[in-house]
Design a protein around this motif. Sequence first.
Motif, short mmCIF file in Angstrom:
data_model
loop_
_atom_site.label_atom_id
_atom_site.label_comp_id
_atom_site.label_asym_id
_atom_site.label_seq_id
_atom_site.Cartn_x
_atom_site.Cartn_y
_atom_site.Cartn_z
N GLU A 113 0.81 -1.20 0.00
CA GLU A 113 0.00 0.00 0.00
C GLU A 113 0.85 1.26 0.00
O GLU A 113 0.49 2.25 -0.62
CB GLU A 113 -0.94 0.00 1.21
CG GLU A 113 -1.94 -1.15 1.18
CD GLU A 113 -2.79 -1.18 2.43
OE1 GLU A 113 -2.53 -0.39 3.35
OE2 GLU A 113 -3.72 -2.00 2.50
N GLU A 143 -3.19 2.79 -2.63
CA GLU A 143 -4.57 2.88 -2.18
C GLU A 143 -4.83 4.21 -1.48
O GLU A 143 -3.92 4.80 -0.89
CB GLU A 143 -4.92 1.74 -1.20
CG GLU A 143 -5.13 0.40 -1.84
CD GLU A 143 -5.64 -0.63 -0.83
OE1 GLU A 143 -5.85 -0.26 0.33
OE2 GLU A 143 -5.83 -1.78 -1.22
N ASP A 151 -7.87 5.31 1.28
CA ASP A 151 -8.98 4.82 2.10
C ASP A 151 -9.78 6.03 2.57
O ASP A 151 -9.28 6.84 3.35
CB ASP A 151 -8.42 4.04 3.29
CG ASP A 151 -9.50 3.35 4.10
OD1 ASP A 151 -10.69 3.58 3.83
OD2 ASP A 151 -9.16 2.58 5.02
N ARG A 205 -17.84 4.14 3.41
CA ARG A 205 -16.39 3.99 3.28
C ARG A 205 -16.03 3.52 1.87
O ARG A 205 -16.64 2.59 1.34
CB ARG A 205 -15.86 2.99 4.31
CG ARG A 205 -14.34 2.84 4.30
CD ARG A 205 -13.88 1.92 5.40
NE ARG A 205 -12.44 1.74 5.39
CZ ARG A 205 -11.77 0.98 6.24
NH1 ARG A 205 -12.44 0.32 7.19
NH2 ARG A 205 -10.46 0.87 6.16
N ILE A 241 -12.69 2.64 -1.03
CA ILE A 241 -11.28 2.32 -1.29
C ILE A 241 -10.99 2.60 -2.75
O ILE A 241 -11.69 2.09 -3.64
CB ILE A 241 -10.96 0.84 -0.98
CG1 ILE A 241 -11.26 0.51 0.49
CG2 ILE A 241 -9.50 0.53 -1.32
CD1 ILE A 241 -10.31 1.16 1.47
N GLU A 253 -8.06 2.10 -5.56
CA GLU A 253 -6.80 1.44 -5.88
C GLU A 253 -6.10 2.22 -6.98
O GLU A 253 -6.70 2.56 -8.00
CB GLU A 253 -7.06 0.00 -6.31
CG GLU A 253 -7.67 -0.87 -5.22
CD GLU A 253 -7.87 -2.31 -5.65
OE1 GLU A 253 -7.41 -2.65 -6.76
OE2 GLU A 253 -8.47 -3.08 -4.88
N GLU A 297 -18.21 0.53 -0.16
CA GLU A 297 -18.95 -0.54 0.49
C GLU A 297 -20.42 -0.15 0.66
O GLU A 297 -20.73 0.99 1.02
CB GLU A 297 -18.36 -0.84 1.87
CG GLU A 297 -16.99 -1.46 1.85
CD GLU A 297 -16.49 -1.77 3.24
OE1 GLU A 297 -16.16 -2.93 3.51
OE2 GLU A 297 -16.46 -0.85 4.08
N PRO A 356 -2.85 4.85 3.63
CA PRO A 356 -3.99 5.21 2.79
C PRO A 356 -5.04 6.04 3.53
O PRO A 356 -5.66 6.93 2.95
CB PRO A 356 -4.55 3.85 2.37
CG PRO A 356 -3.36 2.94 2.39
CD PRO A 356 -2.54 3.41 3.55
N ARG A 357 -5.24 5.73 4.81
CA ARG A 357 -6.23 6.47 5.59
C ARG A 357 -5.75 7.88 5.92
O ARG A 357 -6.53 8.85 5.88
CB ARG A 357 -6.54 5.71 6.88
CG ARG A 357 -7.61 6.35 7.75
CD ARG A 357 -7.90 5.51 8.97
NE ARG A 357 -8.39 4.20 8.60
CZ ARG A 357 -8.70 3.24 9.48
NH1 ARG A 357 -8.57 3.48 10.78
NH2 ARG A 357 -9.13 2.08 9.07
N TRP A 368 -6.37 10.47 3.25
CA TRP A 368 -7.72 11.02 3.24
C TRP A 368 -7.93 11.99 4.41
O TRP A 368 -8.58 13.03 4.24
CB TRP A 368 -8.74 9.89 3.31
CG TRP A 368 -10.15 10.37 3.17
CD1 TRP A 368 -11.03 10.66 4.17
CD2 TRP A 368 -10.84 10.65 1.94
NE1 TRP A 368 -12.24 11.09 3.66
CE2 TRP A 368 -12.15 11.09 2.28
CE3 TRP A 368 -10.50 10.56 0.60
CZ2 TRP A 368 -13.10 11.42 1.33
CZ3 TRP A 368 -11.45 10.90 -0.36
CH2 TRP A 368 -12.72 11.33 0.01
#
Length: 230
Positions: A80, A93, A95, A106, A108, A110, A122, A208-209, A212
Amino acid sequence: MSRLTIVSILVTVVLIGIPTAANFYPPLFAGLADRLPINIIFTWMARTGILAIGAMSGWFVRGIWEKENESEGETVADEEIGTDINGETTVSEIDGCIEVEGSCWRGIAELSDEGISEINVEYKAICPNCQTVMYDGENSAPVAVATVGGGPDFWECPSCNHQTIDQYSKYEDAQNLFDSHVRRIVESEGEVYSLDNLIDEIPHEVTPRRIWEQYAETTDDSQVSINCFH
């Protein structure tokens, strides 16, 4: 090769080698045979040597297995977040989280060298207050609240009783919003919210988080949320 490994090999060779030599060259130990119970000693030396070989083999195999697992763990962690040949941070990624009228979704994204390869949101309505799933797209009965008189249905959080109107369009809105924000991050250049600048502003390890979360700090948009994570 470690010192312990070398010593173990030498001890094993001695334990097995001496009894073997006694069997093939009896004259070498003829003098000791009159004073000591050579047969018994050599028998137990050979058995101990065989056990030592077994233990060494198991230890060696275990060491290889642990190294392979460590390598796999490092590979997964690097998938990642990594660095390119110039030492610059690269990500595969992002997130993210979108909030639409009292529910969070949420997503994701890629990434590849060519840009965005796939975006997935999701189908789970998440409570913005306590991050509990209010609706998972399949098992709506435990958390869906039907109103009396044919009014709109509600999703209710089973943890904090937060309610929001049940609307499929919220999911569609979240998909479109997440797609547009991710493209804004990845496809822009030189802006404060561009991917490279977001990475540079993250004070800790880049994940990745956190990309964001850093984006949420730079944009004045109430629908860009971090309430899926905490």
